[in-house]
Design an enzyme around this catalytic site. Structure first.
Site, mmCIF file in Angstrom:
data_model
loop_
_atom_site.group_PDB
_atom_site.id
_atom_site.type_symbol
_atom_site.label_atom_id
_atom_site.label_comp_id
_atom_site.label_asym_id
_atom_site.label_seq_id
_atom_site.Cartn_x
_atom_site.Cartn_y
_atom_site.Cartn_z
ATOM 1 N N ARG A 24 37.967 48.926 36.190
ATOM 2 C CA ARG A 24 37.503 49.777 37.283
ATOM 3 C C ARG A 24 35.999 49.990 37.136
ATOM 4 N NH1 ARG A 24 41.650 48.608 39.488
ATOM 5 N NH2 ARG A 24 43.342 50.002 40.036
ATOM 6 N N HIS A 52 36.489 42.367 43.566
ATOM 7 C CA HIS A 52 37.779 42.940 43.127
ATOM 8 C C HIS A 52 38.926 41.950 43.395
ATOM 9 C CE1 HIS A 52 39.937 47.018 42.325
ATOM 10 N NE2 HIS A 52 40.717 46.026 41.966
HETATM 11 C C1 GLV Z 1 44.179 46.288 41.031
HETATM 12 O O1 GLV Z 1 43.065 46.640 40.868
HETATM 13 C C2 GLV Z 1 45.340 46.920 40.471
HETATM 14 O O2 GLV Z 1 45.217 48.045 39.957
HETATM 15 O O3 GLV Z 1 46.423 46.324 40.520
#
Ligand code: GLV
Length: 311
Positions: free
Chosen positions: A226, A274
């Site tokens: 994150r 991401h």
């Molecule tokens: C993606 O970021 C997840 O948490 O699966």
């Protein structure tokens, strides 16, 4: 009897989830954010970044399913109904993708591919000094399902691999550390640092100036957990001073990464949107189907989330 499934995400329209769940559960009253209908009919919420307070408005909800393996997006909603169990997806496809992402950037750094790309652009035939694999130490922050998979695959490539977790863990072929003292020791021996920690009260900002200073000079950071783990200003300072030689970043404090953010153009940073591990309903749905079945049968759930620890 409430039996509707509410799909709460703006990322996709949910149709793949509907199909995957119906394959195991039969025809479903499957609702999305654009048509939640009578909220009293909602039995299960499948959520990714739910608008705060929305889930609390489902009076007969019996199960909350996090569509991310990380659950910080869900626990950020401080009005989640107390007493409704939370489970998360456990997606072998996603886990494998995360490890691929880490291995890709680790090898790209280890084999100086960016330097060779620059040499090619300059039409220069310029072999770089080679660091032996057994001398490139890798540290993995977070030893949950993803961290264990990543660490064992990295170790299988021949890199001396260590891992750090909040509580003590032991893993074959991986040196393990835990606690605050263990973190310093892990950092001090991580030429490549891979972050897969959950984002919790305790881990927010863990990759700060002090952590970067504790790494060996020239270390490389791969963050696929994150953005909130990283203090961006500290990372930029560490990159500009050469304390870090580079970073591959998949996650950011603000997503999408704002157009004027220095990461976009920093010569030592690789930015991806991401995508390190995408949830795939085909591989993630069996666990969700099993949990819905268990919840309806009153059996103990699997892949449960403890809001107190944040994972
Ligand atoms: C993606 O970021 C997840 O948490 O699966």
């Amino acid at each position: 009897m409430p039996d509707a499934i509410a799909y709460i995400s703006r990322d996709t329209d949910g149709q793949l989830w509907k199909k995957a769940l119906e394959a195991g559960l039969g025809p479903l009253d499957f609702r999305t954010l654009d048509g939640l209908g009578d909220r009293a009919g909602i039995e299960v919420a499948l959520a990714w970044k739910p608008p705060p307070g929305l889930i609390a408005s489902f009076p007969n909800l019996t199960l909350i399913v996090s569509l991310g393996m990380g659950v910080d997006h869900l626990l950020a909603d401080d009005r989640l109904p107390a007493g409704v169990p939370i489970v998360r997806i456990m997606d072998a496809g996603l886990v494998g993708q995360m490890s691929e992402y880490a291995i890709y950037w680790a090898l790209r750094h280890h084999r100086d591919i960016d330097k060779y790309a620059a040499s090619q652009r300059a039409k220069q035939w310029k072999p770089e000094d080679f660091v032996d694999t057994i001398h490139r130490r890798v540290g993995v922050l977070g030893l949950g399902t993803i961290g264990q998979d990543t660490a064992s695959k990295i170790a299988a490539l021949g890199f001396p691999t260590a891992g750090w977790s909040r509580t003590q863990k032991s893993l074959p072929g991986i040196e393990t550390f835990h606690g605050a003292d263990g973190l310093k020791r892990l950092l001090a021996q991580s030429d490549i640092l891979i972050n897969v920690l959950p984002l919790t009260r305790d881990t927010r900002g863990i990759l700060n100036a002090e952590a970067f200073a504790a790494l060996p000079r020239g270390a490389y950071l791969i963050n696929m957990a994150r953005g909130g783990h990283v203090v961006d200003e500290a990372l930029l300072v560490a990159l500009d001073s050469g304390q870090l030689s580079g970073a591959a970043l998949d996650v950011f404090n603000t997503e999408p990464l704002p157009p004027d953010h220095p990461y976009w153009t920093h010569p030592a940073v690789h930015v991806t949107p991401h995508i390190a591990g995408a949830t795939n309903p085909r591989t993630a749905s069996p666990g969700v189907i099993e949990n819905i079945r268990r919840m309806r049968a009153g059996e103990p759930l699997i892949h449960t989330v403890d809001p107190a620890t944040g994972y």
